[in-house]
Design a protein around this motif. Structure first.
Motif, mmCIF file in Angstrom:
data_model
loop_
_atom_site.group_PDB
_atom_site.id
_atom_site.type_symbol
_atom_site.label_atom_id
_atom_site.label_comp_id
_atom_site.label_asym_id
_atom_site.label_seq_id
_atom_site.Cartn_x
_atom_site.Cartn_y
_atom_site.Cartn_z
ATOM 1 N N HIS A 59 41.270 31.314 2.418
ATOM 2 C CA HIS A 59 42.694 31.548 2.502
ATOM 3 C C HIS A 59 42.953 31.993 1.285
ATOM 4 C CE1 HIS A 59 43.169 29.193 6.114
ATOM 5 N NE2 HIS A 59 42.327 28.216 5.717
ATOM 6 N N ARG A 60 43.724 33.295 1.445
ATOM 7 C CA ARG A 60 44.280 34.075 0.364
ATOM 8 C C ARG A 60 45.388 33.479 -0.406
ATOM 9 N NH1 ARG A 60 42.383 40.299 0.120
ATOM 10 N NH2 ARG A 60 39.970 39.755 0.920
ATOM 11 N N VAL A 61 45.289 32.209 -1.182
ATOM 12 C CA VAL A 61 46.499 31.779 -1.931
ATOM 13 C C VAL A 61 46.599 32.393 -2.934
ATOM 14 C CG1 VAL A 61 47.705 29.676 -2.794
ATOM 15 C CG2 VAL A 61 46.000 29.414 -0.711
ATOM 16 N N GLY A 62 47.932 33.326 -2.761
ATOM 17 C CA GLY A 62 48.356 34.013 -4.037
ATOM 18 C C GLY A 62 47.660 35.443 -4.030
ATOM 19 N N GLY A 63 46.901 35.711 -2.969
ATOM 20 C CA GLY A 63 46.120 37.385 -3.114
ATOM 21 C C GLY A 63 44.802 37.259 -3.498
ATOM 22 N N ALA A 64 44.162 38.549 -3.457
ATOM 23 C CA ALA A 64 42.775 38.497 -3.782
ATOM 24 C C ALA A 64 42.492 38.267 -5.272
ATOM 25 C CB ALA A 64 42.303 39.892 -3.434
ATOM 26 N N SER A 65 43.296 38.791 -6.227
ATOM 27 C CA SER A 65 43.121 38.489 -7.780
ATOM 28 C C SER A 65 43.129 37.264 -7.763
ATOM 29 C CB SER A 65 44.299 39.364 -8.402
ATOM 30 O OG SER A 65 45.562 38.826 -8.529
ATOM 31 N N VAL A 66 44.163 36.281 -7.450
ATOM 32 C CA VAL A 66 44.309 34.807 -7.776
ATOM 33 C C VAL A 66 42.949 34.117 -7.376
ATOM 34 C CG1 VAL A 66 45.617 32.837 -7.275
ATOM 35 C CG2 VAL A 66 46.940 34.665 -7.808
ATOM 36 N N MET A 67 42.691 34.514 -5.919
ATOM 37 C CA MET A 67 41.532 33.820 -5.360
ATOM 38 C C MET A 67 40.257 34.321 -6.293
ATOM 39 S SD MET A 67 42.567 31.658 -3.395
ATOM 40 C CE MET A 67 40.792 31.276 -2.809
ATOM 41 N N ALA A 68 40.158 35.438 -6.624
ATOM 42 C CA ALA A 68 38.839 35.807 -7.441
ATOM 43 C C ALA A 68 38.878 35.019 -8.710
ATOM 44 C CB ALA A 68 39.075 37.155 -7.882
ATOM 45 N N ALA A 69 39.937 34.942 -9.304
ATOM 46 C CA ALA A 69 39.975 33.977 -10.591
ATOM 47 C C ALA A 69 39.760 32.429 -10.257
ATOM 48 C CB ALA A 69 41.222 34.213 -11.314
ATOM 49 N N GLN A 70 40.326 32.006 -9.047
ATOM 50 C CA GLN A 70 39.949 30.622 -8.771
ATOM 51 C C GLN A 70 38.685 30.599 -8.685
ATOM 52 O OE1 GLN A 70 42.372 27.753 -7.842
ATOM 53 N NE2 GLN A 70 40.187 27.125 -8.366
ATOM 54 N N ALA A 71 37.755 31.355 -7.635
ATOM 55 C CA ALA A 71 36.573 31.157 -7.491
ATOM 56 C C ALA A 71 35.620 30.924 -8.777
ATOM 57 C CB ALA A 71 36.009 32.318 -6.676
ATOM 58 N N ARG A 72 36.008 32.022 -9.644
ATOM 59 C CA ARG A 72 35.459 31.755 -11.011
ATOM 60 C C ARG A 72 35.830 30.696 -11.740
ATOM 61 N NH1 ARG A 72 31.527 33.266 -14.259
ATOM 62 N NH2 ARG A 72 31.641 35.144 -12.753
ATOM 63 N N HIS A 73 36.870 30.186 -11.568
ATOM 64 C CA HIS A 73 37.272 28.882 -12.221
ATOM 65 C C HIS A 73 36.426 27.715 -11.600
ATOM 66 C CE1 HIS A 73 39.552 25.671 -13.971
ATOM 67 N NE2 HIS A 73 39.655 25.179 -13.061
ATOM 68 N N LEU A 74 36.084 27.536 -10.415
ATOM 69 C CA LEU A 74 35.230 26.651 -9.780
ATOM 70 C C LEU A 74 33.812 26.836 -10.417
ATOM 71 C CD1 LEU A 74 36.757 26.852 -6.185
ATOM 72 C CD2 LEU A 74 36.982 24.954 -7.672
ATOM 73 N N TYR A 75 33.668 28.130 -10.359
ATOM 74 C CA TYR A 75 32.106 28.172 -10.849
ATOM 75 C C TYR A 75 31.892 27.681 -12.139
ATOM 76 C CZ TYR A 75 27.759 30.537 -12.235
ATOM 77 O OH TYR A 75 26.601 30.949 -12.759
ATOM 78 N N GLU A 76 32.931 27.864 -13.064
ATOM 79 C CA GLU A 76 32.700 27.535 -14.470
ATOM 80 C C GLU A 76 33.014 25.727 -14.523
ATOM 81 O OE1 GLU A 76 35.821 29.982 -16.310
ATOM 82 O OE2 GLU A 76 34.492 31.446 -16.543
#
Length: 292
Positions: free
Chosen positions: A179-196
């Protein structure tokens, strides 16, 4: 067969009474004397060990602690709720001004969160939270949204607080990452945050891929299991709580049969989830897809 009843409202009442007494810088013996109640009465109240919560005693303690009317009303409301067999907190008519879930979250030593569509607060980035808050109805003002972000940061500080350790287990449907909450850039950063985040020794993040054809989590829906520290006296150890949030309110479950159902559900979800290395690899893949 004995009827199972919830102990949660009186446990929350107990925790709040301890917080207010400590804020007033009073020892329990002194507080009991000033309120003109027995020491054992206060002990039972502060440990959630009594089902007979008398409102005059609550009012007397509130006078001693010099608390505001909102707190008085909130404590009296919990006293009423403690007499009920089940517990549903409706946001529209709950008068307790302290977020009850956050009180439990702060006291928990282990949190297991299964989410189908949205990420759990403890794992959200600030931008993801802002994007969610913009969809609230009624709409929030900009300063209200920023207060949400400040509160989120305080909650997440537990993940790296060695003085109040917390183990976090996150079980996510891959749908929550799509689900693109906030758009692609927000979700890219969110995925990176989960990874970290998953690299922390006290955090585990497992993803159930969309390729799984069916599993119990689709029936249970999203839920959070909170477990609490063991007390030296086993009888004072607080039992777990299952928290289920909906658009209209929140359901709190702490009866043994209810807990068994959700603990079994977590085991079933674990069977179909990717392991941690596989989940981390999927998070990286999703981040790259959002960046493309």
């Amino acid at each position: 067969m004995a009827t199972e009843t919830t102990t949660l409202p009186r446990r929350l009442l107990a925790r709040r009474l301890v917080e207010l007494r400590e804020a007033a810088k009073l020892k329990s013996d002194d507080a009991a004397k000033l309120a003109e109640i027995g020491r054992q009465t206060l002990w039972r109240l502060e440990n959630g060990r009594t089902s007979e919560v008398k409102k005059p005693i609550i009012r007397a303690l509130c006078r001693v602690y010099e608390v505001g009317e909102d707190d008085v009303l909130g404590l009296l409301w919990l006293a009423d709720e403690s007499r009920k067999d089940g517990w549903w907190q409706s946001y529209s008519d709950a008068i307790f001004n302290v977020d009850l879930f956050l009180s439990l979250e702060q006291a928990a030593s282990r949190i297991s969160s299964f989410q189908l569509t949205l990420l759990p607060g403890l794992a959200q980035t600030a931008d993801y939270r802002r994007a969610m808050a913009r969809n609230y109805r009624p709409a929030l003002r900009a300063e209200e949204i920023e207060r949400h972000i400040e509160l989120l940061a305080k909650r997440q500080a537990r993940l790296t607080d060695s003085t109040n350790p917390l183990t976090l287990e996150v079980w996510l449907s891959e749908a929550a990452l799509r689900h693109r909450v906030g758009g692609a850039s927000v979700m890219a950063a969110q995925a990176r945050h989960l990874y970290e985040l998953s690299a922390l020794p006290n955090v585990s993040i497992r993803v159930v891929p969309l390729t799984v054809e069916g599993y119990l989590g689709l029936e249970t829906g999203s839920f959070v299991l909170l477990e609490f520290p063991r007390h030296l006296n086993p009888s004072l150890t607080q039992p777990p709580v299952v928290y289920i949030e909906s658009y209209a309110g929140a359901l709190y479950l702490d009866k043994p049969t209810e807990l068994e159902l959700y603990q079994a559900a977590l085991s079933a979800i674990e069977e179909v989830a990717l392991d941690e290395p596989q989940s981390r690899a999927l998070l990286q893949k999703i981040e790259q897809e959002y960046q493309a």
